[in-house]
Every structure is written in C-alpha cells, then in structure tokens.
Design an enzyme around this catalytic site. Structure first.
Site, short mmCIF file in Angstrom:
data_model
loop_
_atom_site.label_atom_id
_atom_site.label_comp_id
_atom_site.label_asym_id
_atom_site.label_seq_id
_atom_site.Cartn_x
_atom_site.Cartn_y
_atom_site.Cartn_z
N LYS A 22 40.46 48.82 44.23
CA LYS A 22 40.38 47.38 44.99
C LYS A 22 38.96 46.67 44.93
O LYS A 22 38.85 45.50 45.02
CB LYS A 22 40.36 48.16 46.56
CG LYS A 22 40.43 46.90 47.56
CD LYS A 22 41.21 47.41 48.91
CE LYS A 22 40.58 48.30 49.63
NZ LYS A 22 39.27 47.79 50.49
N GLY A 99 37.25 43.06 54.40
CA GLY A 99 35.78 42.78 54.46
C GLY A 99 35.14 42.63 53.17
O GLY A 99 34.25 41.89 53.01
N ARG A 127 34.18 42.87 62.73
CA ARG A 127 33.22 43.38 62.00
C ARG A 127 31.70 42.46 61.64
O ARG A 127 31.82 41.27 61.70
CB ARG A 127 33.73 43.67 60.62
CG ARG A 127 34.60 44.61 60.75
CD ARG A 127 35.47 45.08 59.33
NE ARG A 127 34.63 46.01 58.62
CZ ARG A 127 34.93 46.24 57.27
NH1 ARG A 127 36.07 45.75 56.86
NH2 ARG A 127 34.10 46.98 56.57
N SER A 172 24.58 48.80 51.13
CA SER A 172 25.79 48.24 51.14
C SER A 172 26.15 47.52 50.01
O SER A 172 25.23 46.53 49.63
CB SER A 172 25.88 47.25 52.48
OG SER A 172 27.04 46.37 52.27
N ASP A 325 34.06 55.58 51.82
CA ASP A 325 35.37 55.45 52.27
C ASP A 325 36.26 56.77 52.40
O ASP A 325 37.43 56.75 52.83
CB ASP A 325 36.43 54.35 51.41
CG ASP A 325 35.66 52.87 51.34
OD1 ASP A 325 35.00 52.75 52.54
OD2 ASP A 325 35.43 52.27 50.57
N ARG A 356 35.56 54.43 62.38
CA ARG A 356 36.23 55.44 61.81
C ARG A 356 35.70 56.97 62.25
O ARG A 356 36.43 57.91 62.08
CB ARG A 356 36.16 55.31 60.29
CG ARG A 356 37.19 54.40 59.60
CD ARG A 356 37.14 54.69 57.98
NE ARG A 356 38.07 53.57 57.70
CZ ARG A 356 38.08 53.06 56.41
NH1 ARG A 356 36.95 53.35 55.58
NH2 ARG A 356 38.75 52.21 56.03
C1 S3P Z 1 32.90 47.98 49.25
C2 S3P Z 1 32.00 48.39 49.62
C3 S3P Z 1 31.69 49.40 50.67
C4 S3P Z 1 33.28 49.98 51.00
C5 S3P Z 1 34.31 48.98 50.86
C6 S3P Z 1 34.43 48.23 49.48
C7 S3P Z 1 32.72 46.96 48.02
O1 S3P Z 1 31.53 48.61 51.84
O2 S3P Z 1 33.13 50.55 52.29
O3 S3P Z 1 35.61 49.52 50.94
O4 S3P Z 1 33.99 46.78 47.28
O5 S3P Z 1 31.75 46.48 47.48
P1 S3P Z 1 29.95 48.52 52.33
O6 S3P Z 1 29.48 47.69 51.18
O7 S3P Z 1 29.84 47.68 53.51
O8 S3P Z 1 29.50 49.78 52.45
#
Ligand code: S3P
Length: 451
Positions: A22, A99, A127, A172, A325, A356
C-alpha cells in the site's frame, strides 16, 4: 460485506501472494504523476485507499489507466505532468479512509500554486493533521482548517515554496514524506531529520525516478535526509512487492494454527517494515526467507512459514516504528504464545484508522485473553496454545471500521477454541481486497453469515 465469522481452522497450507504494498502503491501513483512522461506500475494495490489517490490525481489533470485485460498483473500507466504541473481540482478531494493518501498529497499540494480542499471518511476526519501542517506552513503553504487542524481542510500551495530543514517531532514516514514531496518544488536543499528510522519508500522511489537525495547520520545517531529541489523526474517502471503488512495476516495464521505450513512469495522486506518478522522470530517463529532480490530499489524475498510454539517476550519501544501497523496481529500471536508479551511505546497506535491500542485490548479481552494497557504499553497473557476465542465467552468484536483489526480478529478465530465474529468486514477492502478468499484458499473457515 457485513458481519463475518471465522471458525477454528484445520492446518493451513499452500502458496499465496498477498496484494501489492500500500505504501509503495500510493507513492508510485503520486511520484509517477510528478515525473515527465509515462510511468508503468505492475502489481499496484487496487484497494480503496490507492483508488482514492488515483482519483485525486486524475482530478488534478493526471491521466492514469489500468492496462486492459491484465487480470492478475494489476498494471497501470501513469502519465506524469511534471513537478508544478498539477491543475487545480474543481471539486473537493475525498481521500476516504486513507491517511497516507491525504498526508502525502498535502505535501505535494503545498508546493503547487493551487488551492485544494481535502476531506475523508469519519475515521480520517478524526485524525491529526497538525503534524503535517506545521512543516508545510514553514515551506510557505497556507492551511485553512476549521476543526482543530483536521480534515476537511483547504491548502493554498506556495507560489514560491521554500526549502526547509525540519526535525520530525515523532517517528512518522508520512510526515517525512510530505516534507520531501513539498521539497520537490522548492529551490535548493530540503532536509528532514528523523529521530528513529521509519520506512524509507519515498526516499528509495525518488532516487528511482532520478532525484538527487542523500542520507547522513547526525552526531546523535538520527538520520538526516536531504533532497535537492526542482529535479526533473524521469518516468520509471515499478514492480510493487507484496505488502508485508498484509502478508502478516496469513503469516501469523500459519504460525498459530497447529500443523500449518505456507509460502508467501515476493514480499517487500524494506528495513523499516520488518519489525514483525524480527519480533516473531524472537518469539520462536519459524520463518524462512529465500530468493532475496531487489525491484525499483526495494528489497524483496520469498517467505516460508511453519506453525511454531511461540514464547512471550518484551518488544522494545524502538521496534514500534518498524512494525507500527502490525501490533493488532502481533496481539493475536501473543494470545497463543506461552507467557506474557509486553509491547512498549505504542502511543502512535491511538491515532491510526481507529484508537488501535484501546480497540485491540477490548477485542482481545472479549476473546477471553488476559490483557492490560499500562500507559502506552500493551501486556498480553498468552494461553500457550489456542486462546478461548469469541462466541463462547463474549460477543461480536467491535472493530471500529478498522481494516487491520477486522483481519486480526478473523485470524484469531482460525487459531482459537471457539469461533470469533466481527461486527463488519467492510474496511478490509481498503488494503487487502480478496482477503477472505485468500485465507479460505489456505484452509481458513471464514463465512459471511450474520454473527
Ligand atoms: C505509512 C506510514 C505509517 C503507517 C501507515 C503507512 C506510509 O504511518 O502507519 O499505514 O505509507 O508512510 P505514520 O507515518 O503516521 O506512522
């Protein structure tokens, strides 16, 4: 897809390829749209989250089409318009549950002299977006949010974006990526410093498209990523690996259903994503990797998993960004392990598609598992074998429209003494279309009868 019930399974066996990653799929669409010319993406995740990103890019003038007749390859062509080439969207951009889509797009939009309004479903609108707004405003964007920096919000991109040097306040990858994507439009060097390493798909993909990006270590050990702005990105070919965060569900199911042995070929092994494999191995899991290779700058391997007697352990807080995740499904593995598993430093789990941490603890308790939340830590008392499960001891599990909770509790039903029912399976399609069929092909018994 409403309520789903998962019954105790016979040993799982077979080889299955989970859908495309993803995180990489979102980035392939977004960065492909910013290159000049046609990017080819094979194995794209066709889940709802990535479809929302495709729709948003189309609304800003990017042509993206699926190659006809390509039933299994999920091949797409993205006709990039170049950095700065996006057109103002006529309507609100609705990112649904995603997100990643919302935050990465905000980064892109911050560096385009256009105005766009983003919204999402109830979960996404709850969020936090201040973590994204702060660096993007420093780069010159204006962000107009009425609801305490949550969606819906309007971004007015900078006509002359500035390069920034930004230290992330939290680990993040989404915030890091938004800063780098905004930096594509700025002259000079944009830097992000991350306190703890997170998935580096954006960095790898930008390099794959020809950007000039370097990574250095700071005196305190933090990672500094520096991007030279205003590159001309060349179109690329991308083979998207299977998503390790999706592979995690059949993987844990095979570990905890006695007698199972399964193969998961072509799984992405980005160092920022493999915390679950390390943790499960520390618990005694038999997970073999072979056929190590690379595609589009990402490491890939084939996995073979055998049912294993797991032992409870302490999972350190430093591991959290590398498997953020995967805690819901680790909770299910921990419920079958012998002894106590302590998972530390899970504060970020509270701001995912749902809270979660709370939802996982409640769901495990409803399945008769001993569980406690202490501050940001989760403590699970393992049964040392099949945990009780849902129906006999409690009710349907409330999964708060969260795809990873829905899949985790269906795996719990395969491993438990009693079936487990979940209230709704509708969110699974955001990241793992075909999950129920794939699991049932391995030998799981998931049905769609009302709970
Ligand atoms: C992601 C980063 C993570 C993860 C999300 C996908 C990404 O979030 O939880 O499912 O693709 O950069 P955070 O950056 O908020 O930790």
């Amino acid at each position: 897809m409403r309520a789903l019930t998962s019954h105790p399974a016979a040993p799982l066996s077979g080889a299955v390829r989970p859908p495309g990653d993803k995180s990489i799929s979102h980035r392939a669409v977004i960065i492909g749209a910013l290159a000049v010319g046609e990017t080819v993406v094979r194995g794209l995740l066709e889940g709802e989250d990535v479809r929302r990103t495709i729709q948003a890019m189309r609304a800003m003038g990017v042509a993206a089409e699926r190659v006809d007749g390509d039933e299994n390859g999920n091949e797409w062509r993205i006709h990039g318009v170049g950095i700065g080439g996006l057109a103002p969207p006529e309507d609100v951009l609705d990112l649904g549950n995603s997100g990643t889509g919302a935050r990465l797009l905000l980064g892109v939009l911050a560096g385009h002299p256009i105005t766009a309004t983003l919204t999402g479903d109830a979960s996404l609108r709850a969020r936090p977006m201040d973590r994204i707004a702060e660096p993007l405003v420093m780069a010159g964007a204006r962000i107009d949010a009425r609801r305490g920096c949550r969606l819906p919000l309007t971004v007015i991109g900078a006509a002359e974006p500035m390069p920034i040097d930004y230290r992330l306040p939290m680990a993040s990858a989404q915030v890091k990526s938004a800063v780098l994507l905004a930096g594509l439009s700025a002259p000079g060097e944009t830097s992000v410093v991350e306190p703890a390493p997170t998935r580096d798909h954006t960095e790898r993909m930008l390099v794959h498209f020809g950007a000039d990006l370097r990574v250095e270590e700071e005196p305190d050990g933090a990672r500094r990523i520096t991007l030279v702005g205003q590159p001309e990105l060349a179109p690329a070919e991308i083979d998207v690996p299977a998503d390790i965060s999706s592979a995690a569900f059949p993987l844990v199911a095979a570990l905890v259903v006695p007698g199972s042995e399964i193969d998961l070929p072509g799984v992405g092994m980005n160092p920022g994503r493999i915390g679950l494999i390390q943790t499960l191995r520390d618990m005694g899991a038999e997970i073999e990797t072979s056929g190590e290779r690379e595609a589009a700058g990402e490491p890939i391997a084939d996995l073979r998993v055998r049912a294993s007697a797991l032992q409870g352990i302490e999972v350190p807080a430093e591991r959290a960004p590398l498997m953020i995740d995967e805690y819901p499904i680790l909770g299910v593995a921990a419920a079958s392990a012998r002894g106590r598993t302590v998972m530390r430093g899970l504060g970020e789990l509270r701001v995912k598609e749902s809270d979660r941490l709370a939802a996982l603890a409640e769901g495990l308790a409803a399945c008769g598992v001993g569980v406690e939340v202490e501050g940001d830590d989760l403590i699970v008392e393992g049964a040392g074998g099949p945990p009780p499960g849902g129906v006999a001891v409690a009710t349907t599990i409330a999964t708060r429209h969260d795809h990873r909770l829905q899949m985790s509790f269906l795996v719990m039903g395969a491993a438990a003494q009693q079936p487990v029912a979940i209230d709704h399976g509708g969110a699974i399609a955001t990241s793992f279309p075909g999950f129920v069929d794939l699991m049932n092909n391995l030998g799981a018994k998931i049905d769609t009868e009302a709970a």
